[in-house]
Design an enzyme around this catalytic site. Structure first.
Site, short mmCIF file in Angstrom:
data_model
loop_
_atom_site.label_atom_id
_atom_site.label_comp_id
_atom_site.label_asym_id
_atom_site.label_seq_id
_atom_site.Cartn_x
_atom_site.Cartn_y
_atom_site.Cartn_z
N HIS A 131 67.74 54.72 17.49
CA HIS A 131 68.08 53.39 18.02
C HIS A 131 68.46 53.37 19.49
O HIS A 131 68.50 52.29 20.10
CB HIS A 131 69.16 52.73 17.15
N HIS A 132 68.75 54.53 20.11
CA HIS A 132 69.01 54.55 21.56
C HIS A 132 67.73 54.67 22.39
O HIS A 132 67.75 54.46 23.60
CB HIS A 132 69.94 55.72 21.93
N ALA A 133 66.62 55.03 21.76
CA ALA A 133 65.36 55.21 22.50
C ALA A 133 64.87 53.87 23.02
O ALA A 133 64.71 52.91 22.27
CB ALA A 133 64.31 55.86 21.60
N ASN B 279 71.11 50.19 21.83
CA ASN B 279 70.58 49.56 23.05
C ASN B 279 69.07 49.41 23.03
O ASN B 279 68.52 48.38 23.43
CB ASN B 279 71.00 50.39 24.27
#
Length: 395
Positions: A155-157, A198
């Site tokens: 989910h941060h990619a 993000n």
């Protein structure tokens, strides 16, 4: 696409491939947490998924009637990657596989909290492909729900760069796949990883077909990923205003009372109004008690209860995909409670104290910022009414 009520042959499909354990930190890599503590070995370790799988086996989930294994080995394709990521980023990831370890280490240091070994990219493709396999099983009616025990997380990619242990946005790809390939109009992504997703937020910020909701530690943007984008006033843009819902926790230890308060006041009312056709859970278990990176106190049964609540929607079409969580004992218990919830098992009761004042303020801020977009929150636009509502819930 019309999806009719039926009883799928399986109640739960499980995705686990031990090949994803080949992604591991080189010995030269150390990890320093937000509070300056060096954690050895690296917390995003292969044992995260092997221990969860062992716990599922020990709990009798894996061999249970109505539970099926998803076939291993599906690698994400370039076209699937391009649903949310840039082509230039695909080329960079593919090219990185040709580097020797010394050059991979140099490359990894140019990113935020990333390590690379010879298997990292393949493991990322297996993880994202594995989540899509679960989506296919659920949306085809073969299985009612899915649990993807995958790593590396996603989910941060961002669309063009890795970040925070993540290379490929597994759930982001899955959400867009459900819209583009399967023709869905309403996909809910619920991200309870303690870090803000993000990458997922940015991918769907102007997309009203994907509702992104995140509960995360914020600390006024001091906590990773340290961006004001994680605050409650980031509600989406254009026709997608209201389709980004951040619940940012600030400067207090959060646990079951605070998470239940957010679920009852924000998550479930909006989810019922949205009426999703599919629910994807970005299931990080790093808000759980015992996590070495955070210090929150959410109990394993609470993760089961949150899963249970969401299973009432979308005719039970819920896919839980592992994100973060770094206490091996805690995450194994949490994942097992999620599986049991998806199977309809009775869950242990949770003990609730009064939610702390910081959480109540966050919930009030979120409700007031979102009330313009959701009918279920409109009665709470006036702060006095909102105070009464919170007092009723905050037993």
């Amino acid at each position: 696409h019309q999806f009719t009520m039926s009883c799928p042959p399986a109640r739960l499909c499980l995705m686990y491939d031990e090949e994803m354990e080949e992604h591991c930190a080189p010995e030269s890599v150390t990890y320093k947490s937000h509070n300056g503590i060096t954690i050895v070995p690296h917390p995003e370790c292969p044992e995260r998924i092997s221990r969860i799988w062992e716990a599922l086996e020990e709990a009798g989930v894996v061999c249970r009637e109505g539970v099926m294994r998803v076939e291993n080995g599906r690698l994400l394709t370039k076209d699937e990657f391009l649903l949310v990521h840039d082509e230039e980023y695909w080329i960079r990831l593919m090219d990185s596989q040709q580097l020797n370890q010394e050059k991979r280490d140099i490359l990894a240091k140019t990113f935020n909290s990333i390590y690379l070994n010879s298997s990292s990219i393949k493991c990322g493709l297996l993880a994202a492909g594995g989540v899509l396999s679960c989506i296919d099983q659920v949306m085809s009616g073969t299985s009612r729900a899915g649990l993807a025990v995958v790593r590396p997380p996603g989910h941060h990619a961002e669309s063009d760069t890795p970040s925070g242990f993540c290379f490929i946005n597994n759930v982001g790809i899955a959400a867009q796949y459900a819209v583009t390939q399967l023709g869905l109009d309403r996909v809910l992504v619920l991200d309870w990883d303690v870090h803000h997703g993000n990458g997922t937020q940015h991918m769907f910020y102007n997309n009203s077909k994907v509702l992104y909701m995140s509960l995360h530690r914020y600390d006024d943007a001091a906590f990773f990923p340290q961006s004001k984008d994680a605050n409650y006033d980031m509600v989406g843009e254009g026709s997608a205003k209201g389709f980004n819902v951040n619940i940012p926790w600030n400067f207090a230890t959060m646990g079951d009372p605070e998470y239940l308060l957010a679920f009852q006041s924000i998550v479930m009312p909006i989810a019922y109004e949205f009426q999703p056709q599919l629910i994807l859970i970005s299931a990080g278990f790093d808000a759980a008690a015992g996590d070495p990176l955070v210090g929150y106190q959410v109990t394993p049964p609470m993760y089961g209860h949150m899963t249970h609540h969401l299973s009432a929607l979308a005719e039970g079409r819920v896919v839980v995909a592992l994100e973060g969580g770094y206490n091996l004992t805690s995450i194994s218990k949490c994942a097992t409670h999620c599986a049991r919830a998806l199977l309809g098992d009775p869950l242990p009761s949770i003990e609730l104290n009064q939610a702390n004042g910081s959480a109540v303020k966050t919930v009030r801020d979120v409700v007031e910022s979102q009330s313009e977009y959701w009918k279920c929150l409109m009665p709470h636009q006036k702060s006095s009414t909102m105070d009464e509502h919170l007092e009723q819930l905050n037993i």
